[in-house]
Design a protein around this motif. Structure first.
Motif, PDB file in Angstrom:
ATOM      1  N   GLY A 170      -8.916 -35.716 -55.626  1.00 16.55           N
ATOM      2  CA  GLY A 170      -8.753 -36.552 -55.119  1.00 16.55           C
ATOM      3  C   GLY A 170      -7.814 -36.472 -53.778  1.00 16.55           C
ATOM      4  O   GLY A 170      -7.760 -35.328 -53.444  1.00 16.55           O
ATOM      5  N   LYS A 353     -19.340 -34.494 -46.677  1.00 19.20           N
ATOM      6  CA  LYS A 353     -17.881 -35.036 -46.834  1.00 19.20           C
ATOM      7  C   LYS A 353     -17.528 -34.457 -47.954  1.00 19.20           C
ATOM      8  O   LYS A 353     -17.959 -34.265 -49.414  1.00 19.20           O
ATOM      9  CB  LYS A 353     -17.838 -37.013 -47.079  1.00 19.20           C
ATOM     10  CG  LYS A 353     -16.584 -37.112 -46.975  1.00 19.20           C
ATOM     11  CD  LYS A 353     -17.069 -39.019 -46.833  1.00 19.20           C
ATOM     12  CE  LYS A 353     -15.117 -39.381 -47.160  1.00 19.20           C
ATOM     13  NZ  LYS A 353     -15.601 -40.683 -46.437  1.00 19.20           N
ATOM     14  N   ASN A 355     -14.828 -34.364 -51.051  1.00 15.29           N
ATOM     15  CA  ASN A 355     -14.050 -35.682 -51.995  1.00 15.29           C
ATOM     16  C   ASN A 355     -12.908 -35.162 -52.925  1.00 15.29           C
ATOM     17  O   ASN A 355     -12.651 -35.917 -53.518  1.00 15.29           O
ATOM     18  CB  ASN A 355     -15.415 -35.978 -53.601  1.00 15.29           C
ATOM     19  CG  ASN A 355     -15.389 -34.280 -54.526  1.00 15.29           C
ATOM     20  OD1 ASN A 355     -15.478 -33.290 -54.214  1.00 15.29           O
ATOM     21  ND2 ASN A 355     -16.585 -34.416 -55.155  1.00 15.29           N
ATOM     22  N   HIS A 357     -11.932 -32.789 -54.891  1.00 16.60           N
ATOM     23  CA  HIS A 357     -12.196 -31.954 -55.670  1.00 16.60           C
ATOM     24  C   HIS A 357     -12.795 -30.245 -55.538  1.00 16.60           C
ATOM     25  O   HIS A 357     -13.190 -30.108 -54.984  1.00 16.60           O
ATOM     26  CB  HIS A 357     -13.398 -32.613 -56.826  1.00 16.60           C
ATOM     27  CG  HIS A 357     -13.108 -33.918 -57.449  1.00 16.60           C
ATOM     28  ND1 HIS A 357     -13.653 -34.161 -58.460  1.00 16.60           N
ATOM     29  CD2 HIS A 357     -12.553 -35.055 -56.429  1.00 16.60           C
ATOM     30  CE1 HIS A 357     -13.504 -34.897 -58.409  1.00 16.60           C
ATOM     31  NE2 HIS A 357     -12.898 -35.899 -57.416  1.00 16.60           N
ATOM     32  N   ASN A 360     -15.080 -29.087 -53.850  1.00 19.19           N
ATOM     33  CA  ASN A 360     -16.013 -29.794 -52.269  1.00 19.19           C
ATOM     34  C   ASN A 360     -14.743 -29.983 -52.432  1.00 19.19           C
ATOM     35  O   ASN A 360     -14.434 -31.415 -51.952  1.00 19.19           O
ATOM     36  CB  ASN A 360     -16.884 -30.492 -52.750  1.00 19.19           C
ATOM     37  CG  ASN A 360     -17.509 -31.377 -52.574  1.00 19.19           C
ATOM     38  OD1 ASN A 360     -17.930 -31.113 -50.723  1.00 19.19           O
ATOM     39  ND2 ASN A 360     -18.224 -32.532 -52.225  1.00 19.19           N
ATOM     40  N   ASN A 363     -14.178 -31.613 -46.077  1.00 16.16           N
ATOM     41  CA  ASN A 363     -15.196 -32.024 -45.471  1.00 16.16           C
ATOM     42  C   ASN A 363     -16.001 -30.515 -44.268  1.00 16.16           C
ATOM     43  O   ASN A 363     -15.127 -29.478 -44.349  1.00 16.16           O
ATOM     44  CB  ASN A 363     -15.056 -33.011 -43.997  1.00 16.16           C
ATOM     45  CG  ASN A 363     -14.262 -33.764 -44.267  1.00 16.16           C
ATOM     46  OD1 ASN A 363     -15.139 -34.143 -45.741  1.00 16.16           O
ATOM     47  ND2 ASN A 363     -14.021 -34.930 -44.031  1.00 16.16           N
TER      48      ASN A 363
END
Length: 386
Positions: A170, A353, A355, A357, A360, A363
């Motif tokens: 995060g 978007k 996250n 992690h 991922n 963006n």
């Protein structure tokens, strides 16, 4: 009759060869005598200056109580658990020093009272500077990119300048008792030494031959002297040694070195030609020797996605095996900016978007021709960037 004995350089009185009267002969002073004379005057000057600075005041340290003025040109230091909270302009370097006030400042969030039960990490071969954690409990090496930070009362470390103690996953900060990782967070890149998480610190350092005193919230060691008095005494001593230095004999080279004896490091003054270690190097070697016969569980070596990196494992003080293994965490410096240029007639659109992690983290944006950006998406992106 008075005549001069040319051979002996003496003067005889009368015509007889009676007693010889010595004539005082004036001679120029030698270099050693001239140096001694200059040294005498320098010592006298230094004694007068030191007496005027130190002996005219009380020998004991002046301790200030709650509510009294402190800092600036005020003599003394705050007593006990009190902190000198500077005035509004005290943190501006080079400006006039406004006196602060001795106040009882509560410990920062997540800090235990009086640092009870905190186990401070060892300072072994610091890569960068030395910092004091926001709770004021431990002085340790500033944590670098990919190193563990946080923990109870920040006992697992505080990040170096330009880095933030963030959660492994995060975008959020890691606050005690949470354990985090030091890395760059978008929008929080900073190189200055002030940090609102850290306590107020007031002190002085020498700049351009004078004492520069101010206060700010910081965890970095940036002050050489705690007060204007200490700094002024240093300047007087420095002037003295600069004056007498050319007349002093060169002292033998010595330094504070350490050797391993049994299960501890013994440190004392050593000659520069000895093979003694620095304290940090000795402790590091002692730790490696102590853990050389310890077998730790084998951990799988992770392969991180392209948008993340592998952190360093964390081993608590006086232990040999890692408590926090190496993990993958996002490298936000690799994330593309929303301001990427698009060809004429195209607009940047966020298509997904991130996250925070691994895999991922960021963006994702795309240039689309001839389309207006939806108002809702534009609002969300502005809030995210803000």
């Amino acid at each position: 009759e008075r005549w001069l004995d040319q051979d002996s350089g003496t003067k005889r009185v009368g015509g007889s060869r009676g007693p010889i009267a010595k004539i005082p002969q004036l001679r120029p002073q030698s270099r050693a005598e001239q140096a001694n004379m200059r040294m005498t005057w320098v010592l006298l000057w230094f004694w007068v200056c030191w007496f005027g600075l130190c002996c005219s005041r009380e020998d004991e340290q002046v301790w200030l109580s709650l509510g009294q003025a402190c800092g600036g040109t005020v003599q003394g230091m705050c007593d006990g658990n009190l902190t000198c909270v500077p005035g509004d302009n005290s943190f501006i370097e080079g400006e006039a020093i406004d006196p602060g006030v001795c106040a009882l400042v509560p410990p920062p969030a997540g800090c235990t009272s009086k640092c009870s039960g905190v186990q401070c990490p060892q300072r072994l071969m610091c890569r960068a500077g030395v910092v004091t954690d926001p709770c004021g409990c431990c002085t340790h090496c500033a944590r670098q990119q990919g190193q563990v930070c946080g923990g109870r009362s920040w006992e697992r470390g505080y990040c170096d300048r330009g880095l933030t103690c963030a959660l492994f996953l995060g975008h959020a900060h890691a606050m005690p008792p949470e354990t985090g990782i030091c890395k760059v967070i978008p929008g929080l890149r900073t190189d200055h030494l002030a940090d609102p998480l850290c306590p107020w610190v007031f002190g002085c350092r020498v700049r351009m031959g004078s004492c520069d005193c101010f206060g700010l919230k910081t965890c970095h060691k940036m002050f050489s002297y705690r007060s204007l008095e200490e700094c002024s005494k240093y300047l007087i001593e420095q002037q003295y040694w600069d004056s007498v230095g050319p007349y002093l004999e060169e002292e033998p080279c010595m330094y504070h070195g350490c050797v391993i004896k049994g299960d501890r490091c013994v440190c004392k003054l050593q000659g520069c030609d000895s093979h003694a270690l620095t304290r940090d190097a000795c402790l590091n070697l002692l730790e490696m020797t102590r853990c050389s016969n310890v077998s730790c569980p084998k951990l799988a070596v992770l392969t991180c996605p392209h948008d993340s990196f592998l952190t360093e494992p964390y081993t608590p003080p006086k232990q040999c095996c890692p408590l926090v293994p190496a993990l993958c965490t996002c490298n936000f410096e690799k994330c593309p900016s929303a301001q990427s240029a698009c060809p004429p007639g195209h607009r940047v659109h966020r298509i997904s978007k991130g996250n925070g992690h691994p895999g991922n983290c960021c963006n994702r944006y795309q240039c689309r021709p001839g389309e207006e950006k939806p108002a809702v998406q534009e609002r969300d992106e502005k809030e995210e960037e803000g």
